[in-house]
Design an enzyme around this catalytic site. Structure first.
Site, PDB file in Angstrom:
ATOM      1  CE1 TYR A  77      -3.828  -1.980   5.051  1.00  7.53           C
ATOM      2  CE2 TYR A  77      -3.017   0.234   4.632  1.00  7.53           C
ATOM      3  CZ  TYR A  77      -3.554  -0.949   4.167  1.00  7.53           C
ATOM      4  OH  TYR A  77      -3.813  -1.103   2.824  1.00  7.53           O
TER       5      TYR A  77
ATOM      6  CB  SER B  81      -0.866   0.018   1.268  1.00  6.81           C
ATOM      7  OG  SER B  81      -1.495   1.273   1.414  1.00  6.81           O
TER       8      SER B  81
HETATM    9  N1  NAD Z   1      -8.944  -0.214  -0.967  1.00  4.87           N
HETATM   10  C1  NAD Z   1      -7.874   0.547  -0.858  1.00  4.87           C
HETATM   11  O1  NAD Z   1      -7.953   1.780  -0.880  1.00  4.87           O
HETATM   12  C2  NAD Z   1      -6.515  -0.060  -0.729  1.00  4.87           C
HETATM   13  C3  NAD Z   1      -5.393   0.775  -0.764  1.00  4.87           C
HETATM   14  C4  NAD Z   1      -4.118   0.233  -0.618  1.00  4.87           C
HETATM   15  C5  NAD Z   1      -3.974  -1.136  -0.460  1.00  4.87           C
HETATM   16  N2  NAD Z   1      -5.096  -1.937  -0.424  1.00  4.87           N
HETATM   17  C6  NAD Z   1      -4.881  -3.369  -0.212  1.00  4.87           C
HETATM   18  O2  NAD Z   1      -5.595  -4.116  -1.170  1.00  4.87           O
HETATM   19  C7  NAD Z   1      -5.920  -5.400  -0.610  1.00  4.87           C
HETATM   20  C8  NAD Z   1      -7.398  -5.675  -0.816  1.00  4.87           C
HETATM   21  O3  NAD Z   1      -8.136  -4.650  -0.160  1.00  4.87           O
HETATM   22  P1  NAD Z   1      -9.645  -4.323  -0.500  1.00  4.87           P
HETATM   23  O4  NAD Z   1      -9.772  -2.845  -0.467  1.00  4.87           O
HETATM   24  O5  NAD Z   1     -10.084  -5.076  -1.686  1.00  4.87           O
HETATM   25  O6  NAD Z   1     -10.350  -4.876   0.829  1.00  4.87           O
HETATM   26  P2  NAD Z   1     -11.655  -5.766   1.082  1.00  4.87           P
HETATM   27  O7  NAD Z   1     -12.022  -5.515   2.516  1.00  4.87           O
HETATM   28  O8  NAD Z   1     -12.685  -5.508   0.032  1.00  4.87           O
HETATM   29  O9  NAD Z   1     -11.092  -7.242   0.932  1.00  4.87           O
HETATM   30  C9  NAD Z   1     -10.235  -7.800   1.893  1.00  4.87           C
HETATM   31  C10 NAD Z   1     -10.501  -9.283   1.959  1.00  4.87           C
HETATM   32  O10 NAD Z   1      -9.610  -9.878   2.922  1.00  4.87           O
HETATM   33  C11 NAD Z   1     -10.352 -10.883   3.599  1.00  4.87           C
HETATM   34  N3  NAD Z   1      -9.739 -11.259   4.874  1.00  4.87           N
HETATM   35  C12 NAD Z   1      -9.737 -10.586   6.043  1.00  4.87           C
HETATM   36  N4  NAD Z   1      -9.105 -11.288   7.002  1.00  4.87           N
HETATM   37  C13 NAD Z   1      -8.714 -12.448   6.423  1.00  4.87           C
HETATM   38  C14 NAD Z   1      -8.031 -13.594   6.903  1.00  4.87           C
HETATM   39  N5  NAD Z   1      -7.612 -13.704   8.179  1.00  4.87           N
HETATM   40  N6  NAD Z   1      -7.790 -14.619   6.035  1.00  4.87           N
HETATM   41  C15 NAD Z   1      -8.206 -14.544   4.739  1.00  4.87           C
HETATM   42  N7  NAD Z   1      -8.857 -13.482   4.240  1.00  4.87           N
HETATM   43  C16 NAD Z   1      -9.111 -12.447   5.076  1.00  4.87           C
HETATM   44  C17 NAD Z   1     -11.735 -10.256   3.779  1.00  4.87           C
HETATM   45  O11 NAD Z   1     -12.720 -11.219   4.107  1.00  4.87           O
HETATM   46  C18 NAD Z   1     -11.936  -9.604   2.425  1.00  4.87           C
HETATM   47  O12 NAD Z   1     -12.555 -10.474   1.507  1.00  4.87           O
HETATM   48  C19 NAD Z   1      -5.475  -5.336   0.862  1.00  4.87           C
HETATM   49  O13 NAD Z   1      -4.213  -5.949   1.008  1.00  4.87           O
HETATM   50  C20 NAD Z   1      -5.376  -3.853   1.129  1.00  4.87           C
HETATM   51  O14 NAD Z   1      -4.473  -3.542   2.156  1.00  4.87           O
HETATM   52  C21 NAD Z   1      -6.357  -1.436  -0.552  1.00  4.87           C
END
Ligand code: NAD
Length: 251
Positions: A156, A143
């Site tokens: 985080y 991220s």
């Molecule tokens: N959305 C953003 O703005 C953003 C920005 C930077 C990085 N990211 C990264 O992108 C990735 C996906 O994020 P997103 O926004 O799609 O989030 P999201 O919340 O839509 O998806 C996250 C998923 O992780 C799963 N999860 C949680 N705990 C878990 C566990 N113990 N074992 C297995 N699965 C588990 C959840 O059930 C969910 O399906 C993450 O690594 C996040 O840090 C997102």
């Protein structure tokens, strides 16, 4: 089409957001995809959507912070398809709105376990299979918060900074054996993870002010980056932190 033909991939956190978009894209590009997530309803729905589009996909309930679950997911993918070529470590968990003074130890430990330690556990299970296959690509989700830090998101940001360092270290350790390891550092992407934050006009304004582009990213923007790093088009790329952040870190 076919950019991942004959590849077997694992995508963690595939029940929602970026993970769901990535499963769809990987399947559309010919990969067979195993989804690991704690959210069974969401995971089954992702699998259903991918299968409806002709993909060969299954979901297995997996808590990526547990070694036995990580091992079982890799085992299941290899039992079904005979090999493993791509691991996309995308799952995360973290509380929002906390600095080090108001983060509990339990929240800190869980964030590190789900967001960082999981990548070690999944890689430890997957790399022996990639060595057997003769090559592999690991795509870790970092991220922008792990590159420049983030307000009220310390646990985080620390975990994501760890992802960047882990990625470079694994790339160093396994490159000569044909395994590439890269990570993606997204800026703000409109997924369920930030749905609550987006309702706060001040938060949204702060995010948009950081960007050089005029809107937040879409899950597909990150899925395309993951596709490039997963497939053979990036065969000379390893140890990279790919910023996909709407220019947030360019100024
Ligand atoms: N959305 C953003 O703005 C953003 C920005 C930077 C990085 N990211 C990264 O992108 C990735 C996906 O994020 P997103 O926004 O799609 O989030 P999201 O919340 O839509 O998806 C996250 C998923 O992780 C799963 N999860 C949680 N705990 C878990 C566990 N113990 N074992 C297995 N699965 C588990 C959840 O059930 C969910 O399906 C993450 O690594 C996040 O840090 C997102």
């Amino acid at each position: 089409m076919d950019r991942l033909k004959n590849k077997v991939a694992i995508v963690t956190g595939g029940s929602s957001g970026i993970g769901r978009a990535t499963v769809q894209l990987f399947a559309m590009e010919g990969a067979r995809v195993a989804i690991g997530d704690v959210d069974a309803a969401g995971g089954e729905e992702t699998a259903r959507l991918a299968r409806a589009a002709g993909g060969d996909v299954f979901f297995q309930r997996t808590d990526v912070s547990r070694a036995s679950d990580a091992d079982a997911l890799v085992k299941a993918a290899v039992a079904r398809w005979g090999a493993l070529h791509v691991l996309h470590n995308n799952a995360y968990w973290a509380p929002t709105g906390l600095n080090v003074l108001n983060t509990t130890e339990e929240q800190w430990d869980r964030t590190q376990a789900v967001t960082l330690k999981s990548m070690y556990l999944m890689a430890r299970a997957a790399i022996p299979e990639m060595l057997k296959a003769g090559s592999g690509s690991i795509v870790n989700m970092a991220s922008v918060a792990g590159v420049v830090g983030s307000r009220n998101f310390s646990a985080y940001a620390a975990a994501k900074g760890g992802v960047v360092a882990l990625t470079k270290s694994m790339a160093t350790d396994f490159g000569k054996q044909g395994i590439r390891v890269n990570c993606i550092a997204p800026g703000p992407i409109a997924t369920p993870a930030i749905a609550e934050l987006r309702k706060d006009p001040q938060w949204l304004e702060r995010q948009l002010n950081r960007l050089l582009l005029s809107d937040l990213g879409r899950p597909e923007d990150i899925a395309y980056a993951a596709l490039y790093l997963a497939c053979d088009e990036s065969s000379f790329v390893t140890g990279l932190t790919m910023l996909v952040d709407g220019g947030a870190t360019a100024h």
